[in-house]
Design a protein around this motif. Structure first.
Motif, short mmCIF file in Angstrom:
data_model
loop_
_atom_site.label_atom_id
_atom_site.label_comp_id
_atom_site.label_asym_id
_atom_site.label_seq_id
_atom_site.Cartn_x
_atom_site.Cartn_y
_atom_site.Cartn_z
N LYS A 298 0.86 -0.79 -0.01
CA LYS A 298 -0.15 -0.19 0.18
C LYS A 298 0.76 1.07 -0.26
CE LYS A 298 -3.70 0.27 3.00
NZ LYS A 298 -4.88 0.57 3.59
N GLY A 299 0.91 1.93 -0.76
CA GLY A 299 1.39 3.22 -0.99
C GLY A 299 0.65 4.88 -0.79
N CYS A 300 -0.20 4.70 -1.12
CA CYS A 300 -1.31 6.07 -1.30
C CYS A 300 -2.32 5.60 -1.66
CB CYS A 300 -1.08 6.81 -2.25
SG CYS A 300 -2.18 5.87 -3.96
N ASP A 301 -3.32 4.05 -1.75
CA ASP A 301 -4.70 4.46 -1.75
C ASP A 301 -5.24 4.78 -2.14
OD1 ASP A 301 -5.82 2.12 0.13
OD2 ASP A 301 -6.55 2.95 1.63
N HIS A 302 -4.75 5.82 -3.25
CA HIS A 302 -5.49 6.64 -4.22
C HIS A 302 -5.46 6.36 -5.34
CE1 HIS A 302 -7.29 8.89 -0.43
NE2 HIS A 302 -6.35 8.72 -0.34
N GLY A 303 -5.24 5.15 -6.02
CA GLY A 303 -4.86 4.82 -7.22
C GLY A 303 -3.57 5.74 -8.44
N GLN A 304 -2.71 6.37 -6.88
CA GLN A 304 -1.88 7.46 -7.30
C GLN A 304 -0.22 7.22 -7.99
OE1 GLN A 304 -1.80 10.36 -4.91
NE2 GLN A 304 -4.53 10.76 -5.70
N CYS A 305 -0.37 5.36 -6.94
CA CYS A 305 0.90 5.04 -6.95
C CYS A 305 1.68 3.89 -8.00
CB CYS A 305 1.42 5.01 -5.86
SG CYS A 305 1.38 3.51 -4.69
N GLY A 306 0.56 3.31 -7.95
CA GLY A 306 0.55 1.67 -8.08
C GLY A 306 1.45 0.52 -7.43
N THR A 307 1.81 0.61 -6.69
CA THR A 307 2.17 -0.55 -5.71
C THR A 307 1.84 -1.07 -4.85
OG1 THR A 307 1.70 1.23 -3.91
CG2 THR A 307 3.98 0.90 -4.37
N CYS A 308 -0.17 -1.20 -5.28
CA CYS A 308 -0.70 -2.02 -5.00
C CYS A 308 -1.73 -3.25 -6.53
CB CYS A 308 -2.23 -1.60 -4.21
SG CYS A 308 -2.60 -0.47 -6.11
N THR A 309 -0.49 -2.87 -7.14
CA THR A 309 -1.15 -3.38 -8.52
C THR A 309 -1.38 -5.10 -8.99
OG1 THR A 309 -0.17 -1.89 -9.77
CG2 THR A 309 -0.16 -3.69 -10.76
N SER B 53 -5.33 -2.55 -7.08
CA SER B 53 -6.48 -3.06 -6.08
C SER B 53 -6.24 -2.58 -5.21
CB SER B 53 -5.49 -4.38 -5.28
OG SER B 53 -4.39 -4.12 -5.02
N CYS B 54 -6.25 -1.04 -4.79
CA CYS B 54 -6.33 -0.37 -3.54
C CYS B 54 -7.62 0.13 -3.70
CB CYS B 54 -5.60 0.83 -3.47
SG CYS B 54 -5.28 1.80 -4.33
N LEU B 55 -8.19 0.05 -5.43
CA LEU B 55 -9.77 1.24 -6.06
C LEU B 55 -10.75 0.30 -6.01
CD1 LEU B 55 -8.57 3.95 -7.71
CD2 LEU B 55 -9.07 4.21 -5.59
S1 FES Z 1 -2.05 1.93 -2.84
FE1 FES Z 1 -1.24 3.61 -4.34
S2 FES Z 1 -2.06 3.07 -6.35
FE2 FES Z 1 -2.85 1.33 -4.61
#
Ligand code: FES
Ligand SMILES: Cc1cc2nc3c(=O)[nH]c(=O)nc-3n(C[C@H](O)[C@H](O)[C@H](O)COP(=O)(O)OP(=O)(O)OC[C@H]3O[C@@H](n4cnc5c(N)ncnc54)[C@H](O)[C@@H]3O)c2cc1C
Ligand code: FES
Lengths: 329, 165
Positions: free
Chosen positions: B39-50, B60-62
């Motif tokens: 989990k990087g941002c939890d808002h779709g802004q970083c891609g770490t949750c791909t 996956s955060c969205l």
């Molecule tokens: S946690 Fe950053 S895009 Fe999902």
């Protein structure tokens, strides 16, 4: 996130029945709604997940043109061979927005209905009439670099953030709405409302209605198009200014022109006065410059976003030059 | 509201009772302890949750776990087959395509999705195709090289698929 009831529906009737409930909201890809719910800007009592509706087709229309189901994913639309060939401006616009992961999940209907990225709207606490009717607009005297210069009012200058919709506006797309007694079609130019004194009323969509499709009219042979987006970094960023240009050519003459702007207006913004200058004309830099000047005539910039006016003129000029050089096969 | 979802995660079926608010990311990390997905941002802004959802890369955060009912998911824990690493994992190691490694699972899953998408097989195509994953350490040049290498090898193995763009 506030608690909510979750419904997975299978028919349009169920969808329109459930969305009539107070506090119910439609969920498609979720890439905007889940974010809004986590920020607690949108706190629906019920979430109506429409992903199982059969709305994910791209079909040709008997009258020419295409019908795009509202659940078609942004990536699938952008990479669709017919769309890439017939409406390159639409593919370019979609591929310039968000990220590949988001576009794989995002739908056409959700893209049309995504909420503004205005920081005051999204912070959940600042006065904002779009979020809390009657509280005023914090961007008016606050930070407004990313805000609109066209179509604004004292109560709101938030931009519509979509790239796809700018291309759809230049293509004269029609939005197909169902759920009430009558199925109806609204031109995209009339689908979005100006903020005026009621910035919380954003679209012509009525309760119980859902977007089921978008219709694209056929483009005449020889039409040339271009989407140009300028932003703070080269990818994965919303537009500072963007322009979608659709030029219908006959030999070396422009017959008709449609220009839509993004990033600088409260809704995907057409510029009919400027377009008229190009009808039945021979393309030239001078003409394009006059056209760009005309397009920005009504701009009402403030301190932080004044640069957008000049930037927009240059983007229009450049997009027109690029489009007139790209021949459709 | 509580609901039951059935998911296939890394080829294993899971039937789970969840709060409707649970995202796929929180489900993976908090409920199933598959903490490879970050989990990087939890808002779709970083891609770490791909992750891959039915084979496609998504954030996956969205996504609500409820809306992924009956779907299949691949995370970094499930990418390799039996005892051998996925070619992308090998390439990331051999090209040192990371520093702190926080973005790496997302980068690799994103690259895995990228390989099946109709992007131009050029440096610019890879850069744009991988632009949904931020790396705070700035390991981009080596990430690019790693993905390039896997693409090259894929071309040798399957020239027809690679030329489709
Ligand atoms: S946690 Fe950053 S895009 Fe999902
Ligand atoms: C980090 C980030 C960067 C982004 N950058 C860009 C960008 O550069 N350019 C750009 O254009 N977009 C950008 N986006 C926005 C993205 O395009 C939208 O989130 C996406 O298109 C929404 O589609 P969805 O299906 O996920 O919508 P959802 O989140 O499911 O829904 C969004 C809204 O639409 C309503 N809705 C959905 N479907 C329907 C329907 N059929 N009928 C009626 N109402 C409906 C929902 O109720 C909700 O209010 C970005 C998003 C993120 C998170
Ligand atoms: S390696 Fe540290 S964030 Fe990418």
């Amino acid at each position: 996130m506030k608690p909510f009831r979750y419904h997975r529906i299978k028919t349009l009737q169920e969808a329109s029945h459930l969305t009539q409930e107070p506090g119910a909201v439609i969920l498609a890809g979720g890439t905007n709604l889940i974010d809004m719910m986590r920020l607690e800007i949108m706190n629906p009592a019920a979430v109506v997940d429409i992903q199982s509706l059969p709305l994910n087709q791209i079909e040709t229309l008997p009258s020419g043109g295409f019908r795009i189901g509202s659940l078609v994913r942004n990536s699938d639309l952008a990479f669709h061979p017919s769309i890439q060939k017939e409406y390159p401006v639409l593919s370019q616009a979609i591929l310039s927005g968000a990220s590949p992961q988001i576009r794989n999940q995002a739908t056409v209907g959700g893209n049309l209905m995504q909420r503004t990225r205005c920081t005051y709207f999204r912070d959940g606490i600042s006065p904002c009439s779009k979020r809390n009717p009657g509280t005023g607009c914090s961007a008016e005297h606050g930070y407004h670099r990313s805000h609109a210069v066209l179509g604004i009012s004292d109560s709101c200058s938030a931009t519509h953030p979509s790239d796809m919709c700018v291309a759809l506006a230049a293509l004269d797309a029609q939005i197909v709405l169902e759920g009430k007694k009558e199925k109806r079609t609204v031109p995209i130019t009339e689908f979005y409302l100006l903020p005026q004194n009621t910035p919380w009323k954003e679209t012509a969509l009525e309760p119980a209605e859902i977007i089921t499709a978008v219709d694209l009219p056929e483009l005449p042979e020889g039409t040339r198009t271009c989407y140009l987006k300028v932003r703070d970094r080269s990818s994965y960023e919303f537009a500072l200014v963007s322009a979608a240009v659709v030029l219908e050519f006959n030999q070396n003459q422009i017959q008709k022109a449609r220009i839509a702007l993004g990033g600088i207006a409260v809704k995907p913004w057409r510029v009919p006065e400027a377009e008229k200058l190009l009808h039945h004309s021979t393309p030239s830099k001078k003409l394009f410059q006059t056209c760009a000047e005309t397009a920005l005539k009504g701009a009402k910039p403030k301190k932080d976003n004044e640069f957008k006016v000049e930037l927009a003129k240059r983007v229009i000029l450049h997009a027109l030059s690029l489009a007139s050089k790209t021949k459709k096969e | 509201m509580e609901l039951t979802v059935t998911l296939e995660i890394n080829e294993k079926k899971h039937v789970l009772t969840l709060d409707s608010r649970t995202t796929l990311l929180d489900l993976l990390r908090e409920e199933l302890h598959l903490t490879g997905t970050k989990k990087g941002c939890d808002h779709g802004q970083c891609g770490t949750c791909t992750i891959l959802l039915d084979g496609k890369r998504v954030n996956s955060c969205l996504i609500l776990a409820a809306s992924a009912d009956q779907k299949s998911i691949t995370t970094i824990e499930g990418l390799s087959s039996s005892n051998s690493l996925h070619p992308l994992q090998k390439a990331f190691i051999s090209h040192d395509a990371l520093q702190c490694g926080y973005c790496t699972p997302g980068q690799i899953l994103s690259a895995a999705g990228f390989l099946n998408e109709p992007w131009e097989r050029t440096t610019e195509g890879i850069k744009e195709g991988m632009s949904g994953n931020l790396c705070r350490c700035g390991a981009y040049p080596n990430i690019l090289t790693a993905v390039q290498e896997v693409l090259e090898n894929q071309k040798l193995l399957n020239p027809q698929k690679a030329s489709h763009s």
